[in-house]
Every structure is written in C-alpha cells, then in structure tokens.
Design a protein around this motif. Structure first.
Motif, PDB file in Angstrom:
ATOM      1  N   UNK A   6       1.447   0.973 -10.476  1.00 53.22           N
ATOM      2  CA  UNK A   6       1.570   1.857 -11.630  1.00 53.22           C
ATOM      3  C   UNK A   6       2.195   3.193 -11.271  1.00 53.22           C
ATOM      4  N   UNK A   7       2.517   3.409 -10.010  1.00 52.62           N
ATOM      5  CA  UNK A   7       3.190   4.629  -9.606  1.00 52.62           C
ATOM      6  C   UNK A   7       4.633   4.583 -10.084  1.00 52.62           C
ATOM      7  N   UNK A   8       5.173   5.699 -10.651  1.00 60.57           N
ATOM      8  CA  UNK A   8       6.536   5.659 -11.158  1.00 60.57           C
ATOM      9  C   UNK A   8       7.565   5.390 -10.080  1.00 60.57           C
ATOM     10  N   UNK A   9       7.251   5.763  -8.846  1.00 55.94           N
ATOM     11  CA  UNK A   9       8.181   5.520  -7.751  1.00 55.94           C
ATOM     12  C   UNK A   9       8.086   4.072  -7.269  1.00 55.94           C
ATOM     13  N   UNK A  10       6.886   3.514  -7.321  1.00 55.75           N
ATOM     14  CA  UNK A  10       6.646   2.153  -6.833  1.00 55.75           C
ATOM     15  C   UNK A  10       6.327   1.247  -8.023  1.00 55.75           C
ATOM     16  N   UNK A  11       7.226   1.222  -8.975  1.00 54.56           N
ATOM     17  CA  UNK A  11       6.911   0.601 -10.258  1.00 54.56           C
ATOM     18  C   UNK A  11       6.970  -0.924 -10.233  1.00 54.56           C
ATOM     19  N   UNK A  12       6.489  -1.487 -11.351  1.00 56.73           N
ATOM     20  CA  UNK A  12       6.516  -2.920 -11.627  1.00 56.73           C
ATOM     21  C   UNK A  12       5.718  -3.723 -10.615  1.00 56.73           C
ATOM     22  N   UNK A  13       6.297  -4.818 -10.127  1.00 57.44           N
ATOM     23  CA  UNK A  13       5.524  -5.711  -9.258  1.00 57.44           C
ATOM     24  C   UNK A  13       5.812  -5.483  -7.781  1.00 57.44           C
ATOM     25  N   UNK A  14       6.369  -4.319  -7.445  1.00 57.13           N
ATOM     26  CA  UNK A  14       6.708  -4.057  -6.048  1.00 57.13           C
ATOM     27  C   UNK A  14       5.467  -4.044  -5.170  1.00 57.13           C
ATOM     28  N   UNK A  15       4.358  -3.528  -5.693  1.00 59.85           N
ATOM     29  CA  UNK A  15       3.124  -3.482  -4.905  1.00 59.85           C
ATOM     30  C   UNK A  15       2.677  -4.871  -4.504  1.00 59.85           C
ATOM     31  N   UNK A  16       2.792  -5.824  -5.405  1.00 57.80           N
ATOM     32  CA  UNK A  16       2.418  -7.198  -5.073  1.00 57.80           C
ATOM     33  C   UNK A  16       3.267  -7.719  -3.920  1.00 57.80           C
ATOM     34  N   UNK A  17       4.568  -7.373  -3.958  1.00 62.79           N
ATOM     35  CA  UNK A  17       5.463  -7.801  -2.887  1.00 62.79           C
ATOM     36  C   UNK A  17       5.109  -7.144  -1.577  1.00 62.79           C
ATOM     37  N   UNK A  18       4.745  -5.873  -1.648  1.00 63.48           N
ATOM     38  CA  UNK A  18       4.377  -5.153  -0.433  1.00 63.48           C
ATOM     39  C   UNK A  18       3.155  -5.774   0.211  1.00 63.48           C
ATOM     40  N   UNK A  19       2.178  -6.137  -0.607  1.00 65.81           N
ATOM     41  CA  UNK A  19       0.949  -6.722  -0.092  1.00 65.81           C
ATOM     42  C   UNK A  19       1.204  -8.115   0.472  1.00 65.81           C
ATOM     43  N   UNK A  20       2.032  -8.889  -0.195  1.00 66.04           N
ATOM     44  CA  UNK A  20       2.317 -10.238   0.296  1.00 66.04           C
ATOM     45  C   UNK A  20       3.065 -10.186   1.616  1.00 66.04           C
ATOM     46  N   UNK A  21       3.917  -9.168   1.793  1.00 68.06           N
ATOM     47  CA  UNK A  21       4.645  -9.043   3.058  1.00 68.06           C
ATOM     48  C   UNK A  21       3.745  -8.538   4.175  1.00 68.06           C
ATOM     49  N   UNK A  22       2.598  -7.974   3.813  1.00 69.88           N
ATOM     50  CA  UNK A  22       1.673  -7.444   4.808  1.00 69.88           C
ATOM     51  C   UNK A  22       0.467  -8.352   5.012  1.00 69.88           C
ATOM     52  N   UNK A  23       0.529  -9.531   4.430  1.00 67.80           N
ATOM     53  CA  UNK A  23      -0.642 -10.400   4.391  1.00 67.80           C
ATOM     54  C   UNK A  23      -1.158 -10.796   5.768  1.00 67.80           C
ATOM     55  N   UNK A  24      -0.291 -10.775   6.766  1.00 64.08           N
ATOM     56  CA  UNK A  24      -0.726 -11.214   8.086  1.00 64.08           C
ATOM     57  C   UNK A  24      -1.382 -10.136   8.915  1.00 64.08           C
ATOM     58  N   UNK A  25      -1.473  -8.927   8.388  1.00 59.13           N
ATOM     59  CA  UNK A  25      -2.031  -7.825   9.176  1.00 59.13           C
ATOM     60  C   UNK A  25      -3.549  -7.935   9.261  1.00 59.13           C
ATOM     61  N   UNK A  26      -4.086  -7.328  10.318  1.00 52.89           N
ATOM     62  CA  UNK A  26      -5.529  -7.373  10.530  1.00 52.89           C
ATOM     63  C   UNK A  26      -6.213  -6.300   9.710  1.00 52.89           C
ATOM     64  N   UNK A  27      -7.410  -6.591   9.222  1.00 53.42           N
ATOM     65  CA  UNK A  27      -8.172  -5.609   8.476  1.00 53.42           C
ATOM     66  C   UNK A  27      -7.729  -5.500   7.033  1.00 53.42           C
ATOM     67  N   UNK A  28      -8.498  -4.753   6.272  1.00 49.99           N
ATOM     68  CA  UNK A  28      -8.182  -4.561   4.862  1.00 49.99           C
ATOM     69  C   UNK A  28      -7.959  -3.078   4.564  1.00 49.99           C
ATOM     70  N   UNK A  29      -7.300  -2.847   3.477  1.00 47.46           N
ATOM     71  CA  UNK A  29      -6.983  -1.489   3.029  1.00 47.46           C
ATOM     72  C   UNK A  29      -8.272  -0.755   2.648  1.00 47.46           C
ATOM     73  N   UNK A  30      -8.407   0.491   3.081  1.00 51.07           N
ATOM     74  CA  UNK A  30      -9.591   1.284   2.757  1.00 51.07           C
ATOM     75  C   UNK A  30      -9.180   2.635   2.185  1.00 51.07           C
ATOM     76  N   UNK A  31     -10.058   3.217   1.392  1.00 52.32           N
ATOM     77  CA  UNK A  31      -9.791   4.536   0.816  1.00 52.32           C
ATOM     78  C   UNK A  31      -9.693   5.582   1.920  1.00 52.32           C
ATOM     79  N   UNK A  32     -10.579   5.505   2.903  1.00 51.07           N
ATOM     80  CA  UNK A  32     -10.568   6.473   4.006  1.00 51.07           C
ATOM     81  C   UNK A  32      -9.262   6.394   4.788  1.00 51.07           C
ATOM     82  N   UNK A  33      -8.752   5.182   4.974  1.00 48.29           N
ATOM     83  CA  UNK A  33      -7.492   5.012   5.685  1.00 48.29           C
ATOM     84  C   UNK A  33      -6.347   5.682   4.953  1.00 48.29           C
ATOM     85  N   UNK A  34      -6.322   5.538   3.638  1.00 48.67           N
ATOM     86  CA  UNK A  34      -5.267   6.145   2.819  1.00 48.67           C
ATOM     87  C   UNK A  34      -5.412   7.661   2.812  1.00 48.67           C
ATOM     88  N   UNK A  35      -6.657   8.148   2.726  1.00 48.26           N
ATOM     89  CA  UNK A  35      -6.897   9.595   2.742  1.00 48.26           C
ATOM     90  C   UNK A  35      -6.428  10.200   4.054  1.00 48.26           C
TER      91      UNK A  35
END
Length: 269
Positions: A6-35
């Motif tokens: 929903x970010x105007x810079x990262x609009x539409x379904x780009x986030x889904x693509x980003x996550x699918x391309x990162x699917x093999x990484x270890x661990x999950x996304x956390x709020x603290x990590x983003x902060x």
C-alpha cells in the motif's frame, strides 16, 4: 500468502513479489528488525546531512550537484527496488545517504536566507524540522495503534487521489515556469514576500505535510500485514525502503514549513 503493497512507492502487488523472491531466507520479518534498519538509515541520512554543510559551504556548486544526483538516485532506486526487491538493502542505504546530503544542503541554503534577513531560529531549522518529523511519526503511530486510522482500502484510495492531485499541481507549475509563467505561491520564494501569496503558500505547505505524514499510516499497515503473514526476514529491507522514502518526504515538507513560518513571523535581529 498474498500481500498487496500500500506504499505509494511500492505500489500494487510488488510486495508479494518481493516476499516470494525472499522466500528462501532464514527467519521471519519482525517489527524490531524493521525499526532497527529504519533507525540506522535515518542515522546515515543525518550524518550525510551533517557532512553536506561544510562541503557545500566550501564548494557551493556541490549543492546543485547534490540536488541533481539525489533526484537521479531517488528515481533509479525506486525503479530498481520495484524491479529487483533483493537489491533493497544496498539501495535503501544509498537512498538514505543521497537524500540526507541533499536535505542537509537544502537546510543550509534556507538557513543562509534566514541569516541574510537577520532572522534566527532557535536550534536551527534542521533541528526544528526533525522535531516536527518525530512528533508527526509518534502521532501517526498512536493513531494507528489505537485503531483510529487503520490504513484500509478507502483510506488508501482517498490519500492516493489527494497525493496525485498534489503531484500534478507541482508538475503543472513546473511546466508553466518553463514558459515564463508560474504559480508564485507554490514556490519557496513566496515565503519571502507578504500578502495572500505567502499565506496561500503556507497553507499548501501544511496540507502537503499532513498528507505526507498520513502515508506513514499506510507504511505501518504494510509492516503489520507483512509481519502477521510471516514474511521472510530479508523482506525487512524492502519494507524499510518504503518507510525511509516517506520519512524523507515528511522531513522535506517540515523543513519548508519551518522556513516559511520563520520568514513570516520570525523576529529579526
């Protein structure tokens, strides 16, 4: 998992693509990590802005070079992150440094204008703008956490329309200036004048600042959705990029607002 950015810079379904391309990484996304990543990028931008002050003082041409480079880097980073999300880490850092330098140079330029008009701002306009950004960010986070603003579909649609209106308003003004005509109250030059133009410019500045700040609600919603959906940890940089872009916009508008208020109401020495 299906997520829509929903970010105007990262609009539409780009986030889904980003996550699918990162699917093999270890661990999950956390709020603290983003902060932590966002705080690190803000610190980089602040350091870059601090470096910009002595550099542009000694080499005035560096200011305009910084504006051009920053514009090129911004456009390129947005395009490349959308096209290749795994590049988000390096591009977010590059974007933060370039934006920090540009905003630092702009702050010094505006401070110089105030000094020339014998107007002083306690702590400087850069510090005042930073305080405004922190205040707005905390206010938006509070509104989001208490569910007052949820960043839903209707909220996003209305904010997108308003943002596009602002974009076209400034675009039309820029095109008009190429033919010797301009909407003077849109330019920073209106802040140095008096009368209706200065007040209209101040009002528009306040509206744009509020719109920019409201995009933080959309960013927070995006982060919440990604974390709830168990996005991989490598997607944190992609989400951080969106936050940094919004914060840079908020700071720019805050800087302009402080300058306008100082020019209109500041005490001259």
């Amino acid at each position: 998992m299906s997520l829509v950015s929903t970010n105007p810079i990262l609009a539409d379904s780009v986030l889904s693509g980003a996550i699918s391309q990162s699917a093999g990484s270890a661990g999950t996304c956390t709020v603290s990590g983003i902060i932590n990543k966002t705080a690190g990028c803000v610190l980089l931008a602040a350091l870059s802005g601090a470096i910009a002050v002595p550099v542009t003082k000694n080499f005035p041409a560096a200011m305009w070079i910084a504006f051009i480079v920053s514009m090129i880097v911004s456009i390129a980073a947005i395009f490349l992150v959308r096209r290749s999300p795994p590049m988000a880490a390096s591009l977010t850092v590059l974007y933060s440094v370039s934006q920090g330098f540009m905003l630092g140079a702009l702050g010094m330029l505006l401070e110089g204008i105030l000094t020339a008009n014998k107007i002083s701002v306690p702590g400087g306009i850069a510090l005042q703008a930073f305080v405004i950004v922190v205040g707005l960010m905390l206010a938006m986070l509070t509104l989001f956490r208490f569910g007052i603003l949820k960043g839903g579909a209707m909220f996003q649609s209305v904010l997108s329309v308003v943002t596009m209106g602002i974009f076209f308003m400034f675009l039309i003004s820029m095109v008009m200036s190429l033919f010797g005509a301009n909407l003077s109250w849109l330019s920073m030059g209106s802040a140095t004048g008096t009368g209706n133009g200065a007040w209209i410019g101040l009002g528009i500045n306040v509206v744009v600042l509020i719109v920019a700040a409201l995009w933080l609600i959309i960013d927070f919603r995006q982060v919440q959705d990604a974390v709830s959906a168990g996005a991989p940890s490598s997607a944190e940089w992609y989400l951080t990029f969106g936050l940094v872009v919004t914060l840079a916009w908020v700071y720019l508008e805050a800087l302009k607002l402080v300058f306008r208020i100082a020019m209109m109401f500041g005490n001259r020495k």
